[in-house]
Scaffold this motif. Structure first.
Motif, PDB file in Angstrom:
ATOM      1  N   GLY A   1       0.820  -1.224   0.000  1.00 12.78           N
ATOM      2  CA  GLY A   1       0.000   0.000   0.000  1.00 12.78           C
ATOM      3  C   GLY A   1       0.862   1.286   0.000  1.00 12.78           C
ATOM      4  N   LYS A   2       0.179   2.371  -0.335  1.00  9.83           N
ATOM      5  CA  LYS A   2       0.868   3.660  -0.459  1.00  9.83           C
ATOM      6  C   LYS A   2       1.463   4.136   0.854  1.00  9.83           C
ATOM      7  N   SER A   3       0.717   3.967   1.945  1.00 10.47           N
ATOM      8  CA  SER A   3       1.191   4.451   3.251  1.00 10.47           C
ATOM      9  C   SER A   3       2.445   3.701   3.666  1.00 10.47           C
ATOM     10  N   TYR A   4       2.522   2.384   3.366  1.00 13.90           N
ATOM     11  CA  TYR A   4       3.722   1.608   3.706  1.00 13.90           C
ATOM     12  C   TYR A   4       4.900   2.043   2.848  1.00 13.90           C
ATOM     13  N   SER A   5       4.600   2.324   1.619  1.00 14.58           N
ATOM     14  CA  SER A   5       5.652   2.774   0.703  1.00 14.58           C
ATOM     15  C   SER A   5       6.249   4.104   1.175  1.00 14.58           C
ATOM     16  N   GLU A   6       5.379   5.018   1.649  1.00 18.80           N
ATOM     17  CA  GLU A   6       5.850   6.330   2.137  1.00 18.80           C
ATOM     18  C   GLU A   6       6.711   6.148   3.375  1.00 18.80           C
TER      19      GLU A   6
ATOM     20  N   ASN B   1      10.100   4.986   2.342  1.00 15.94           N
ATOM     21  CA  ASN B   1      10.911   6.089   1.797  1.00 15.94           C
ATOM     22  C   ASN B   1      11.503   6.953   2.904  1.00 15.94           C
TER      23      ASN B   1
END
Length: 552
Positions: free
Chosen positions: A258-263, A266
């Motif tokens: 998911g996007k939140s995990y990716s952020e 980073n």
């Protein structure tokens, strides 16, 4: 020229309003009628000081107003310089209040008494026995010579150059005084400058030295803290870099869910990079930290030098020391280069002095050339005024000093009789002779320059017959191209006027007031007859009066 005079509540004058005209005007009246009062009122509106005794009624204010036609007097610059409205017909007004306070106005604008007097002297020249002494003053005598010599343009240029010369001379004196003082201070200033230059001053120096001192003075502490930091980052089991690596691995696996995990992944990646960079910097700093007692002593010495300089120059910052260094540098440079500056300034002084000398020589030559003409015309005029043997000795001698009007000394001497020694006017001429000489000079001046309105106050006192007739003729001739007034007791003079006014007293109730009126036809004839034969004049006095008017 004076166009109108209005006087209210002054001395014996209750309310007087008189219009005047150009040409030669005579004013007559019995002794004590108030002619001097009229002159007093005119003097007040021209800027003379006043007091409460001027008020006829002490409970009311005194107002004197004079209207002048001024278009031919080149007075525009005076009005501009004094921030006044220029009017072709300008009104001067003076008010004296019961409190004693005086107010002055030009075209309804309040002005100081000095400004009023400054304009007044350009508009009216009241010539009395006191003003006759002006003839004996060197400045007035130069004015006469220069009028005939036509030096006005040269004098304007001369005064302009003289102003520049005095300015340059003052600057040269200042430079010479500065050099004398600078020579005494040069060694001391040079020492101070070298001391400041040795300190290698620059903005932020104190902060930089203090930082270096703290590092060198706490080497062991710095080493210990850097070592602790290195261990916290690099310890194999619990170091920040090991933990960061584990966290990075875990979040990398989550990044695909998911996007939140990716952020989050980073952000951790950024933190890991920053921690690695910090670890590398700490390692470098650890390698560079060495004890250096000698450098510590040098830095401490530099800080102590700064404190000493602060104390010596009574300042609190490096920037202030830098400013002092620049000022000292300029002083030393000026001291070293002052001879060249002085030489250049002396050259400028010499150039202007040469121009001044040339102008003064031209003025002198024109004056010398005009003297025979002035002496001749003046001798002829005074001869016709009852001084047939009077002669003048006029000399213009060069001097070394620059005066405001050139480099000349004027000798203006007079001899009333044949065989008499020449002497200064004020020593050898009587009051009556001075009056006649002044009249002659004024008539000569009138031919060469634009004079203000002339008011002669009984200049003919003590003369009679043909002399008084000639005095009247001279004033009449002057009146052909200017406004001339003569207050006179002589019928020969009074009859020469283009117009004649009478000043007289009359009783009004319980008071006596002074009045003034223009005489017309029969009135003028009767006034002249009274001046010739008294109030009960005879037919022959009347005939004589008619002859005077016809021949005028």
């Amino acid at each position: 020229m004076l166009v109108n005079l209005s006087v209210k509540n002054y001395a014996l004058i209750d309310d007087l309003n008189v219009q005047f005209h150009n040409g030669f005007t005579t004013i007559t009246g019995e002794t004590g009628a108030g002619k001097s009062i009229l002159l007093g009122a005119l003097s007040l509106v021209l800027g003379k000081r006043a007091d409460l005794s001027a008020l006829k009624n002490s409970d009311s204010k005194c107002t004197i107003e004079a209207t002048f036609a001024i278009e031919n007097y080149n007075l525009t610059s005076f009005f501009v310089d004094n921030d006044l409205d220029y009017e072709v017909e300008s009104i001067l007004r003076r008010e004296i209040l019961p409190s004693g306070k005086s107010r002055a106005f030009i075209n309804d604008t309040p002005v100081t008494l000095g400004v009023l007097a400054g304009l007044g002297e350009r508009l009216v020249d009241i010539h009395s026995q006191h003003q006759t002494m002006q003839l004996t003053e060197n400045a007035f005598q130069f004015k006469v010579i220069d009028a005939l010599a036509d030096t006005s343009v040269l004098l304007v240029e001369y005064r302009k150059e003289l102003k520049q010369f005095k300015k340059l001379e003052s600057e040269l004196k200042t430079l010479l005084a500065n050099r004398a003082a600078a020579t005494k201070e040069l060694d001391y200033n040079t020492f101070l400058l070298e001391e400041l230059e040795t300190a290698n001053l620059k903005e932020g120096l104190q902060e930089e030295l203090e930082e270096t001192f703290e590092q060198l003075n706490n080497v062991e502490t710095v080493r210990e803290l850097l070592s602790q930091s290195h261990q916290l980052l690099n310890e194999e089991q619990v170091g920040l870099l090991t933990a960061s690596s584990s966290l990075q691995n875990a979040l990398q696996k989550l990044a695909g869910y998911g996007k939140s995990y990716s952020e989050l992944n980073n952000r951790v990646q950024s933190i890991s990079i920053e921690l690695e960079d910090i670890a590398s910097e700490i390692e470098k700093l650890s390698d560079s930290v060495d004890a250096d007692p000698e450098q510590l002593e040098v830095v401490n010495g530099q800080l102590q030098l700064l404190q000493d300089l602060y104390k010596k120059h009574q300042v609190q910052s490096v920037l202030e020391l830098i400013a002092i260094r620049e000022e000292l540098s300029e002083k030393v440079a000026i001291s070293l280069d002052m001879d060249g500056t002085i030489a250049q300034k002396q050259k400028e002084v010499n150039q202007v002095e040469s121009q001044l000398n040339n102008l003064a020589k031209n003025i002198h030559d024109k004056r010398v050339k005009s003297i025979p003409k002035l002496a001749k015309v003046l001798t002829q005029q005074v001869a016709s005024l009852g001084m047939p043997s009077a002669t003048f000795k006029i000399e213009v001698n060069p001097i070394e000093e620059f005066k405001s009007n050139g480099k000349d000394a004027l000798v203006f001497q007079f001899s009333a009789n044949k065989g008499s020694n020449y002497g200064e006017l004020k020593k050898v001429a009587s009051g009556g002779e001075l009056s006649r000489i002044m009249l002659a000079i004024k008539s000569i001046l009138a031919s060469y320059e634009k004079l203000p309105t002339l008011m002669f106050d009984e200049i003919d006192t003590g003369v009679s017959g043909e002399i008084s007739n000639r005095m009247g003729e001279i004033m009449e001739e002057m009146g052909a191209h200017m406004q001339v007034f003569s207050i006179t007791h002589l019928p020969q003079v009074a009859a020469k006027g283009k117009q004649q006014y009478k000043v007289f007293k009359q009783e009004e109730g319980q008071t006596t007031v002074t009045q003034m009126k223009r005489l017309e036809n029969e009135e003028r004839l009767h006034e002249l007859a009274e001046m010739l034969g008294g109030k009960n004049f005879t037919a022959s006095a009347l005939e004589h009066a008619k002859e005077l008017l016809v021949n005028s």
